[in-house]
Write a protein that holds these residues in place. Structure first.
Motif, mmCIF file in Angstrom:
data_model
loop_
_atom_site.group_PDB
_atom_site.id
_atom_site.type_symbol
_atom_site.label_atom_id
_atom_site.label_comp_id
_atom_site.label_asym_id
_atom_site.label_seq_id
_atom_site.Cartn_x
_atom_site.Cartn_y
_atom_site.Cartn_z
ATOM 1 N N GLU A 303 48.949 6.158 21.424
ATOM 2 C CA GLU A 303 48.832 4.972 20.572
ATOM 3 C C GLU A 303 49.443 3.731 21.227
ATOM 4 O OE1 GLU A 303 47.647 4.806 17.127
ATOM 5 O OE2 GLU A 303 46.698 6.696 17.710
ATOM 6 N N ASP A 304 50.507 3.926 22.023
ATOM 7 C CA ASP A 304 51.224 2.771 22.568
ATOM 8 C C ASP A 304 50.821 2.409 23.993
ATOM 9 O OD1 ASP A 304 52.332 5.136 23.424
ATOM 10 O OD2 ASP A 304 54.411 4.603 22.963
ATOM 11 N N THR A 305 50.472 3.397 24.825
ATOM 12 C CA THR A 305 50.126 3.091 26.222
ATOM 13 C C THR A 305 48.622 3.162 26.481
ATOM 14 O OG1 THR A 305 50.309 5.399 26.937
ATOM 15 C CG2 THR A 305 52.331 4.064 26.963
ATOM 16 N N HIS A 306 47.881 3.820 25.568
ATOM 17 C CA HIS A 306 46.429 3.991 25.688
ATOM 18 C C HIS A 306 46.041 4.806 26.927
ATOM 19 C CE1 HIS A 306 46.347 1.142 22.444
ATOM 20 N NE2 HIS A 306 46.960 0.246 23.185
ATOM 21 N N THR A 307 47.022 5.513 27.485
ATOM 22 C CA THR A 307 46.746 6.443 28.581
ATOM 23 C C THR A 307 46.594 7.848 28.000
ATOM 24 O OG1 THR A 307 49.113 6.747 28.946
ATOM 25 C CG2 THR A 307 48.001 5.051 30.261
ATOM 26 N N PHE A 308 46.184 8.793 28.821
ATOM 27 C CA PHE A 308 45.914 10.151 28.361
ATOM 28 C C PHE A 308 46.860 11.187 28.951
ATOM 29 C CE2 PHE A 308 42.120 7.834 27.494
ATOM 30 C CZ PHE A 308 41.507 8.449 26.412
ATOM 31 N N GLY A 309 47.892 10.743 29.667
ATOM 32 C CA GLY A 309 48.745 11.696 30.348
ATOM 33 C C GLY A 309 48.101 12.212 31.614
ATOM 34 N N MET A 310 48.603 13.348 32.119
ATOM 35 C CA MET A 310 48.112 13.806 33.411
ATOM 36 C C MET A 310 48.235 15.320 33.541
ATOM 37 S SD MET A 310 51.384 12.406 35.604
ATOM 38 C CE MET A 310 50.932 13.133 37.168
ATOM 39 N N PRO A 311 47.231 15.949 34.142
ATOM 40 C CA PRO A 311 47.408 17.361 34.509
ATOM 41 C C PRO A 311 48.308 17.438 35.736
ATOM 42 C CG PRO A 311 45.260 16.584 35.235
ATOM 43 C CD PRO A 311 45.895 15.443 34.497
ATOM 44 N N ILE A 312 49.231 18.388 35.730
ATOM 45 C CA ILE A 312 50.112 18.580 36.884
ATOM 46 C C ILE A 312 49.489 19.572 37.862
ATOM 47 C CG2 ILE A 312 52.399 19.407 37.602
ATOM 48 C CD1 ILE A 312 52.516 16.746 36.201
ATOM 49 N N THR A 313 48.834 20.584 37.329
ATOM 50 C CA THR A 313 48.121 21.578 38.135
ATOM 51 C C THR A 313 46.703 21.681 37.588
ATOM 52 O OG1 THR A 313 50.206 22.811 38.292
ATOM 53 C CG2 THR A 313 48.217 23.929 39.053
ATOM 54 N N THR A 314 45.725 21.743 38.455
ATOM 55 C CA THR A 314 44.353 21.832 37.972
ATOM 56 C C THR A 314 44.107 23.186 37.322
ATOM 57 O OG1 THR A 314 43.415 22.785 39.993
ATOM 58 C CG2 THR A 314 43.618 20.373 39.905
ATOM 59 N N MET A 315 43.148 23.226 36.413
ATOM 60 C CA MET A 315 42.830 24.488 35.748
ATOM 61 C C MET A 315 42.257 25.508 36.729
ATOM 62 S SD MET A 315 43.918 24.239 32.712
ATOM 63 C CE MET A 315 45.137 22.929 32.845
ATOM 64 N N GLU A 316 41.592 25.036 37.747
ATOM 65 C CA GLU A 316 41.066 25.951 38.766
ATOM 66 C C GLU A 316 42.216 26.633 39.512
ATOM 67 O OE1 GLU A 316 38.121 23.121 37.514
ATOM 68 O OE2 GLU A 316 40.114 22.782 38.385
ATOM 69 N N GLU A 317 43.220 25.839 39.851
ATOM 70 C CA GLU A 317 44.397 26.426 40.510
ATOM 71 C C GLU A 317 45.094 27.422 39.599
ATOM 72 O OE1 GLU A 317 46.945 23.593 43.050
ATOM 73 O OE2 GLU A 317 45.865 22.239 41.698
ATOM 74 N N LEU A 318 45.262 27.040 38.332
ATOM 75 C CA LEU A 318 45.950 27.929 37.395
ATOM 76 C C LEU A 318 45.176 29.235 37.213
ATOM 77 C CD1 LEU A 318 47.241 25.426 34.696
ATOM 78 C CD2 LEU A 318 48.629 26.806 36.257
#
Length: 533
Positions: A303-318
């Motif tokens: 709501e405040d930054t309008h960003t979506f955050g970030m994946p730290i590790t890709t789902m393929e790697e996981l």
């Protein structure tokens, strides 16, 4: 014949075959019998020591299922900033440390949280530089996903306007491209790498001094998470040395960082390897960051930054490492806070082949935090047998931040009631030093969803409150099942290890608002008293 008998108690065993009892007999490190005073006391010999519990409540020893143990033991010698009510409070503590510390010595602090400050903004180097021109400073935010450093620390880490953001990290910059001193996720490692590491003697001394604090809280077990991979070997050596010296009165489930997976496999290590006080646990991975740092991976923008955050590790790697770890007998624990991270991770667990065979891990896989999750994904999670490792104290600590960051979507945060109703297996912990390790505070938070001062009046999203019995199970049997050790731990049952805690009040019958004030009277580990008030 039993060496000890405890009688005239109100024992909540956590054993469905005998949920309530008044007496327990102990022989050696294990429970010999559980039942009525009459039946159990009949087993006594002339050498048996009998203790009258005076009607007090007895529970199995409590386990914290998410604890950054070595970070916590060292943080006890650092600036503790959770009580700072304003930026000025933080500045005063830093100024005081500067006066006491020799020049060039690092000043480290932790657990500041700006959300309730009069001016709720993140600190920058400009707030520290005038106080500490000769001392490098690093102050970790309460969630450990963000830190602020002063200009000297940036200089020592060679962080400048030309330094690129590291993979999986962010260096905040001002309008001119200069670093502000705010570091998110793995950008913090750039500074950690230049801080002198603790010696193994310092590790041993810090652990030895800290363990009695846990005993006073009724904690007999800890699931220990590493913050940095390079800590693994020296910390494990410190634990072994303390164990050999007889100074390791705890049941430590030590998780390995994902960076060590191939080494663990090559050495033939499997989840559960060890003894009754120290075992190799899960392998830890991150799928995203933290909500306070706005790096938790969300389905919709903040709501405040309008960003979506970030994946730290890709789902393929996981998917690849979960498959590889499982085949080698190593269970995984994956950090997931954002609702996008949880959704994607559940999909990975649905697709990865984790059938049981002779090499399967003894413990189930788990997701750490499960902080934001949509109802439809709760139902999917319930079908997997994957444990949700949750931290109830984050609710009162963080709800203003959650409201600010996601607005009405906060109704999807910490949905303990929904998870239990869907039959998601739950283990409870604190995330210490992110939150206080007192399990009674955690129980109070899960039952009331309030701060300890009673706010919000009706609780924050009170439809997600759970019962005392449900959350106690999360700190006992739930924690044992999360490690595959339910045959030895988690309940007061015949033949199990004799870990017990005696409380000064009955948390099942008192006003829930009083639970946070309850004190531990006695803690037993292996049938021995390790704390008595």
């Amino acid at each position: 014949m039993p060496a000890k008998i405890l009688y005239n108690g109100k024992i909540h065993t956590q054993d469905p075959h005998l949920p309530h009892a008044t007496a327990v007999a102990i022989q050696g490190k294990r429970i010999l019998a559980v039942g009525s005073d009459q039946d159990v006391r009949a087993l006594a010999s002339s050498k048996t020591v009998e203790m009258n519990l005076g009607g007090r409540l007895v529970l199995p020893g409590l386990t914290d299922s998410h604890f950054h143990f070595i970070d916590w033991v060292h943080s006890l010698q650092q600036l503790e900033l959770s009580g700072a009510a304003s930026l000025e409070d933080v500045r005063e503590q830093v100024a005081g440390a500067v006066k006491k510390m020799p020049a060039e010595k690092w000043i480290r602090g932790y657990s500041w949280n700006e959300i309730r400050w009069p001016e709720p903004r993140l600190m920058t180097r400009a707030d520290l530089d005038d106080l500490s021109p000769a001392h490098p400073v690093i102050l970790w935010r309460s969630d450990k996903h963000l830190a602020v450093v002063n200009s000297l620390a940036l200089k020592m880490a060679n962080i400048s306007s030309e330094t690129p953001d590291p993979e999986r990290g962010v260096i905040d910059r001002d309008a001119y491209g200069q670093p502000t001193g705010i570091l998110r996720e793995l950008a913090m490692k750039l500074v950690r790498d230049v801080i002198p590491p603790f010696t193994e003697a310092e590790n041993r001394a810090a652990v030895r001094d800290a363990l009695p604090r846990l005993h006073r809280l009724g904690l007999t077990g800890v699931h220990d998470f590493r913050m940095m991979a390079e800590e693994t070997a020296p910390v494990l050596r410190a634990y072994h040395q303390l164990q050999e010296e007889g100074d390791f009165a705890i049941r430590m489930w030590m998780l390995l960082p994902g960076e060590k997976l191939e080494q663990a496999i090559s050495m033939g290590l499997r989840t559960g390897f060890g003894n009754d006080s120290l075992r190799i646990g899960h392998v830890k991975y991150f799928s995203d960051g933290g909500q306070g740092a706005r790096t938790a991976w969300m389905l919709e923008g903040y709501e405040d930054t309008h960003t979506f955050g970030m994946p730290i590790t890709t789902m393929e790697e996981l998917a690849a490492v979960i498959q590889r770890a499982h085949a080698a007998g190593l269970a995984v624990a994956v950090h997931a806070i954002g609702d996008r991270a949880n959704r994607e991770l559940i999909t990975v667990f649905e697709k990865v082949k984790t059938q049981k065979n002779e090499f399967s891990p003894i413990a189930p896989h788990r997701i750490e935090h499960v902080q934001n999750i949509r109802p439809e994904d709760v139902k999917r999670l319930a079908k997997l047998g994957v444990v949700a490792s949750v931290q109830p104290l984050h609710v009162p600590d963080d709800y203003p931040m959650v409201d600010t960051s996601v607005g009405p979507r906060a109704r999807f945060a910490y949905p303990f009631r929904d998870m239990l109703d869907a039959r998601v297996p739950i283990a409870c912990g604190s995330d210490c030093p992110v939150a206080n390790p007192n399990p009674l505070w955690g129980i109070h938070a899960a039952v009331t969803r309030q701060m300890r001062n009673g706010t919000p009046v009706s609780g924050w999203y009170p439809d997600q409150c759970i019962s005392v019995a449900e959350v106690v199970r999360g700190y006992t049997m739930g924690a044992a099942e999360a490690t595959g050790r339910q045959a030895d731990l988690g309940s007061i049952s015949e033949a199990k290890l004799a870990d017990l805690v005696v409380l000064d009040r009955d948390i099942y019958s008192i006003d829930p608002a009083e639970i946070a004030e309850v004190q531990v009277d006695i803690t037993f580990l292996d049938g021995d008293i390790i704390y008595q008030k």
